[in-house]
Design a protein around this motif. Structure first.
Motif: not given
Length: 376
Positions: A10, A15, A38, A66, A68, A70, A96
């Motif tokens: 990241v 986060v 994140l 997005e 990533v 999560s 994640h």
């Protein structure tokens, strides 16, 4: 300063905390447009996902930006959590998974979930092991979020950190409050620093990060590998712009001060995204809760605020936003002040009968809920 979660890097160690009814795809997209980090989906229940609950599945919506994905997962049963983790990896392509052991909501703690669960060290170990084992073949890192403990007499964070490290958890986030405190009082950053010293996995700090300078100070004071931001970004998605600039440039005084005209643009963008994902009627209603946060500290009159809180379409919103004075400067007195829910500490934490009798217990006698309506 990057954050390493297993194989996942990241770029900015920030986060977005999952918040029920807040961190949907629209809000995550809005924050993502502001800065790197994140961005975690709303919490879902493992049982709901495994049993194919329609509401749970509908929450697993991701924006095209997005790259990533999560997701925060809640569960009290190792079997359900393991199966849910596998589904997330195999069917939804997540990158994640975060496990929730920090929720202070009574409907969760009364079933031994959320912030109550780490008291049962054996059960915690079983759940973490099941999730890590299920995600490992896909190369997906699993993290966990927790609190200091149930109350000051029943602290769990150091044991939870040790168990997390032993079971292959990639990082642990600590909210520096107990379940009993909920969101009241001051977050204990010293506890975050103690956990950093006690474990050899990354520790993320959570609690009382209202400005970018707070994040830098937390990292400096505790040695945390990054921060988790929740209430501080409510009505202020541009906070992620400040955080990205602060961590990449080391500036501790950076703060975006948008005038009301710029805030109007952000409000319109937020509502537009909500309508895009939910349809105009539902999206407009969903936007209502954000009005107070966006206008906090501004002079907008009560009648106008009331009308905005009842908005039912984008056309109505556009008409009402025109009545806000675009030249009004940002209320600097709001900088560094709490946002969102606070309240008072609970007189006692609601737990399953006999929950505190055996800290080494494994297995959960209370079935978890299917729905995902609880806070994280």
């Amino acid at each position: 300063m990057a954050l390493q979660l297993g194989s996942l890097t990241v770029d900015v160690p920030v986060v977005l905390a999952p918040m029920a009814g807040i961190t949907n795809a629209a809000f995550r997209r809005l924050c993502l447009e502001q800065g790197a980090g994140l961005y975690v989906c709303e919490m879902i229940t493992s049982r709901g996902l495994v049993e194919g609950d329609a509401t749970t599945k509908s929450m697993l919506a991701f924006d095209e930006l997005e790259t990533v994905r999560s997701v925060q997962l809640y569960g009290t049963d190792p079997v359900y959590v393991g199966k849910a983790a596998e589904i997330l990896c195999a069917d939804y392509g997540v990158h994640h998974i975060d496990l929730n052991f920090g929720c202070p909501v009574p409907k969760v703690t009364r079933k031994g979930g959320g912030g109550a669960l780490p008291w049962k060290r054996g059960l915690l170990g079983e759940i973490l092991t099941a999730a890590v084992k299920a995600a490992e073949p896909y190369g997906v890192p699993v993290t966990m979020k927790t609190r200091k403990g149930i109350d000051e007499d029943h602290l769990t964070y150091l044991d939870a950190g040790r168990i997390a490290a032993d079971t292959g958890i990639a990082a642990i986030a600590l909210h520096g409050r107990t379940v009993q405190q909920a969101y009241s009082g001051i977050a204990d950053w010293e506890a975050i620093g103690e956990l950093v010293q006690a474990v050899d996995i990354p520790v993320l700090g959570n609690g009382d990060i209202w400005e970018a300078r707070d994040a830098l100070r937390m990292v400096e004071e505790t040695g945390a590998a990054g921060v988790v931001v929740g209430r501080g970004c409510l009505g202020r998605p541009w906070l992620f712009r400040d955080l990205a600039a602060a961590f990449t440039g080391g500036l501790d005084e950076i703060a975006t001060l948008p005038d009301l005209g710029e805030v109007r643009v952000m409000m319109r963008r937020h509502a537009e995204l909500l309508c895009q994902y939910m349809g105009e009627e539902k999206g407009s209603k969903e936007f209502r809760k954000h009005v107070t946060w966006y206008l906090k500290g501004f002079r907008a009159g009560g009648a106008l605020r009331h009308s905005l809180a009842l908005v039912d379409s984008l056309a109505t919103l556009d008409r009402l936003l025109e009545d806000l004075d675009p030249s009004e400067p940002f209320p600097v007195g709001e900088l560094g002040t709490p946002r969102g829910r606070q309240g008072a500490p609970r007189k006692h934490v609601v737990l399953p009968e006999g929950w505190l009798d055996d800290a080494d217990g494994a297995g959960c006698a209370v079935a978890e809920d299917v729905d995902s309506s609880s806070g994280g």
